[in-house]
Design a protein around this motif. Structure first.
Motif, PDB file in Angstrom:
ATOM      1  N   PHE A 123      -4.426 -13.960   8.902  1.00 38.01           N
ATOM      2  CA  PHE A 123      -3.814 -12.950   7.643  1.00 38.01           C
ATOM      3  C   PHE A 123      -2.195 -12.940   8.095  1.00 38.01           C
ATOM      4  CE2 PHE A 123      -8.452 -12.661   9.815  1.00 38.01           C
ATOM      5  CZ  PHE A 123      -9.032 -12.013   8.965  1.00 38.01           C
ATOM      6  N   ALA A 124      -1.923 -11.343   7.193  1.00 37.84           N
ATOM      7  CA  ALA A 124      -0.821 -11.435   7.338  1.00 37.84           C
ATOM      8  C   ALA A 124      -0.303 -10.207   8.091  1.00 37.84           C
ATOM      9  CB  ALA A 124      -0.740 -10.738   5.593  1.00 37.84           C
ATOM     10  N   ALA A 125      -0.494  -9.982   9.093  1.00 40.49           N
ATOM     11  CA  ALA A 125       0.132  -9.738   9.952  1.00 40.49           C
ATOM     12  C   ALA A 125       1.443  -8.311   9.814  1.00 40.49           C
ATOM     13  CB  ALA A 125       0.574 -10.002  11.368  1.00 40.49           C
ATOM     14  N   ILE A 126       1.950  -8.533   9.667  1.00 43.84           N
ATOM     15  CA  ILE A 126       3.489  -7.436   9.387  1.00 43.84           C
ATOM     16  C   ILE A 126       3.970  -7.881   8.237  1.00 43.84           C
ATOM     17  CG2 ILE A 126       4.707  -8.035  11.228  1.00 43.84           C
ATOM     18  CD1 ILE A 126       5.555  -5.130  11.970  1.00 43.84           C
ATOM     19  N   ASP A 127       4.718  -6.881   7.403  1.00 47.93           N
ATOM     20  CA  ASP A 127       5.665  -6.865   6.710  1.00 47.93           C
ATOM     21  C   ASP A 127       6.944  -7.186   6.996  1.00 47.93           C
ATOM     22  OD1 ASP A 127       7.380  -6.428   4.684  1.00 47.93           O
ATOM     23  OD2 ASP A 127       5.764  -6.628   2.996  1.00 47.93           O
ATOM     24  N   PRO A 139       3.356 -21.981   2.617  1.00 48.36           N
ATOM     25  CA  PRO A 139       1.953 -23.002   3.349  1.00 48.36           C
ATOM     26  C   PRO A 139       1.201 -22.835   2.168  1.00 48.36           C
ATOM     27  CG  PRO A 139       2.619 -21.051   4.869  1.00 48.36           C
ATOM     28  CD  PRO A 139       3.282 -20.913   3.613  1.00 48.36           C
ATOM     29  N   PRO A 140       0.534 -24.086   1.901  1.00 49.20           N
ATOM     30  CA  PRO A 140      -1.004 -23.865   0.890  1.00 49.20           C
ATOM     31  C   PRO A 140      -2.238 -23.102   1.610  1.00 49.20           C
ATOM     32  CG  PRO A 140      -0.450 -26.232   2.713  1.00 49.20           C
ATOM     33  CD  PRO A 140       0.866 -25.163   2.554  1.00 49.20           C
ATOM     34  N   ASP A 141      -2.091 -22.810   2.880  1.00 46.34           N
ATOM     35  CA  ASP A 141      -3.264 -21.851   3.021  1.00 46.34           C
ATOM     36  C   ASP A 141      -2.895 -20.253   3.112  1.00 46.34           C
ATOM     37  OD1 ASP A 141      -1.422 -22.243   5.322  1.00 46.34           O
ATOM     38  OD2 ASP A 141      -3.203 -22.857   6.789  1.00 46.34           O
ATOM     39  N   GLU A 149      -2.368 -12.085   0.101  1.00 46.70           N
ATOM     40  CA  GLU A 149      -1.522 -10.700  -0.083  1.00 46.70           C
ATOM     41  C   GLU A 149      -0.016 -11.109   0.040  1.00 46.70           C
ATOM     42  OE1 GLU A 149      -0.332  -6.544   2.534  1.00 46.70           O
ATOM     43  OE2 GLU A 149      -2.005  -8.367   3.320  1.00 46.70           O
ATOM     44  N   VAL A 150       0.062 -12.144   0.981  1.00 45.87           N
ATOM     45  CA  VAL A 150       1.302 -12.887   1.167  1.00 45.87           C
ATOM     46  C   VAL A 150       2.089 -13.697  -0.318  1.00 45.87           C
ATOM     47  CG1 VAL A 150       3.269 -14.523   2.680  1.00 45.87           C
ATOM     48  CG2 VAL A 150       1.936 -13.045   2.954  1.00 45.87           C
ATOM     49  N   ARG A 151       0.978 -13.896  -1.145  1.00 47.74           N
ATOM     50  CA  ARG A 151       1.207 -15.564  -1.996  1.00 47.74           C
ATOM     51  C   ARG A 151       1.305 -14.315  -4.151  1.00 47.74           C
ATOM     52  NH1 ARG A 151       0.287 -19.816  -3.836  1.00 47.74           N
ATOM     53  NH2 ARG A 151      -1.282 -20.681  -2.192  1.00 47.74           N
ATOM     54  N   ARG A 161       3.504 -17.410  12.768  1.00 45.21           N
ATOM     55  CA  ARG A 161       4.249 -17.991  11.656  1.00 45.21           C
ATOM     56  C   ARG A 161       5.190 -16.934  10.971  1.00 45.21           C
ATOM     57  NH1 ARG A 161      -0.091 -21.209   7.851  1.00 45.21           N
ATOM     58  NH2 ARG A 161      -0.735 -19.533   6.637  1.00 45.21           N
ATOM     59  N   LEU A 162       5.772 -17.123  10.739  1.00 40.84           N
ATOM     60  CA  LEU A 162       7.059 -15.978   9.802  1.00 40.84           C
ATOM     61  C   LEU A 162       8.035 -17.313   7.719  1.00 40.84           C
ATOM     62  CD1 LEU A 162       8.226 -14.133   9.186  1.00 40.84           C
ATOM     63  CD2 LEU A 162      10.806 -15.493   9.646  1.00 40.84           C
ATOM     64  N   VAL A 163       6.977 -16.220   6.887  1.00 39.94           N
ATOM     65  CA  VAL A 163       6.498 -17.020   5.809  1.00 39.94           C
ATOM     66  C   VAL A 163       8.127 -15.832   4.763  1.00 39.94           C
ATOM     67  CG1 VAL A 163       5.049 -17.779   3.101  1.00 39.94           C
ATOM     68  CG2 VAL A 163       4.663 -17.669   5.982  1.00 39.94           C
ATOM     69  N   VAL A 164       8.729 -16.699   4.439  1.00 38.49           N
ATOM     70  CA  VAL A 164       9.731 -15.848   3.489  1.00 38.49           C
ATOM     71  C   VAL A 164      10.188 -16.051   2.462  1.00 38.49           C
ATOM     72  CG1 VAL A 164      11.112 -15.422   6.248  1.00 38.49           C
ATOM     73  CG2 VAL A 164      11.683 -17.372   4.154  1.00 38.49           C
TER      74      VAL A 164
END
Length: 163
Positions: A26-30, A65-67, A71-73, A156-159
């Motif tokens: 889940f995209a937990a927080i922006d 990340p592949p998964d 929302e993040v993608r 994880r942090l995706v940036v």
């Protein structure tokens, strides 16, 4: 022109699930809700972007990340001409970092040459680039809180960055 960071903390929800491997991310927080800075030292140390201090980046250009969550993608892909250097780092990795590790080279912004010699000998440490109780503290605190509930490998942090 400056570079800004964008992204999300993602969490794979395991609380209340029978099989952790069947849980979803889940995209937990922006990230903009937790971090509003522009620290090139931190960007370089963590992700290799604007790495003037000469760090071995912890998570350089891993891509999404592949998964990754939809929302993040969609946030990253919303402007392909602007956004670049997508990467991610997990809480497990961050919790294991040696924050006293020095940069590989002297800071390119502070070094100067005089008669063919570099006149700066000090190298920045990761702790100096990403201050323990500085502007990244809310990001780390949020990631830790989620890791305490769902497990360190599920946060994880995706940036990504813009210029």
């Amino acid at each position: 022109m400056g570079a800004d960071i964008h992204g999300f903390i993602e969490c794979r929800v395991t609380y209340g699930t029978i099989d952790e491997e069947d849980s979803s991310w889940f995209a937990a927080i922006d990230l903009f809700l937790l971090y509003g800075g522009r620290s090139y030292d931190a960007f370089g140390c963590l992700f290799g972007v604007r790495n003037y201090a000469g760090f071995r980046p912890l998570a350089e250009q891993r891509g999404l990340p592949p998964d990754v969550t939809d929302e993040v993608r969609s946030g990253y892909e919303s402007d392909p001409t602007l956004y670049h250097s997508a990467s991610w780092i997990g809480w497990e990795e961050l919790a294991a970092v040696d924050w006293d590790e020095p940069a590989l080279t002297v800071d390119a912004r502070d070094a100067w040459r005089q008669e063919g010699k570099i006149m700066r000998v000090a190298r920045m440490t990761r702790r100096e680039a990403v201050h323990e109780f500085g502007e990244w503290d809310p990001v780390w605190a949020t990631m830790k809180a989620l890791a305490d509930v769902h497990g360190p490998r599920y946060v994880r942090l995706v940036v990504w960055f813009d210029n």
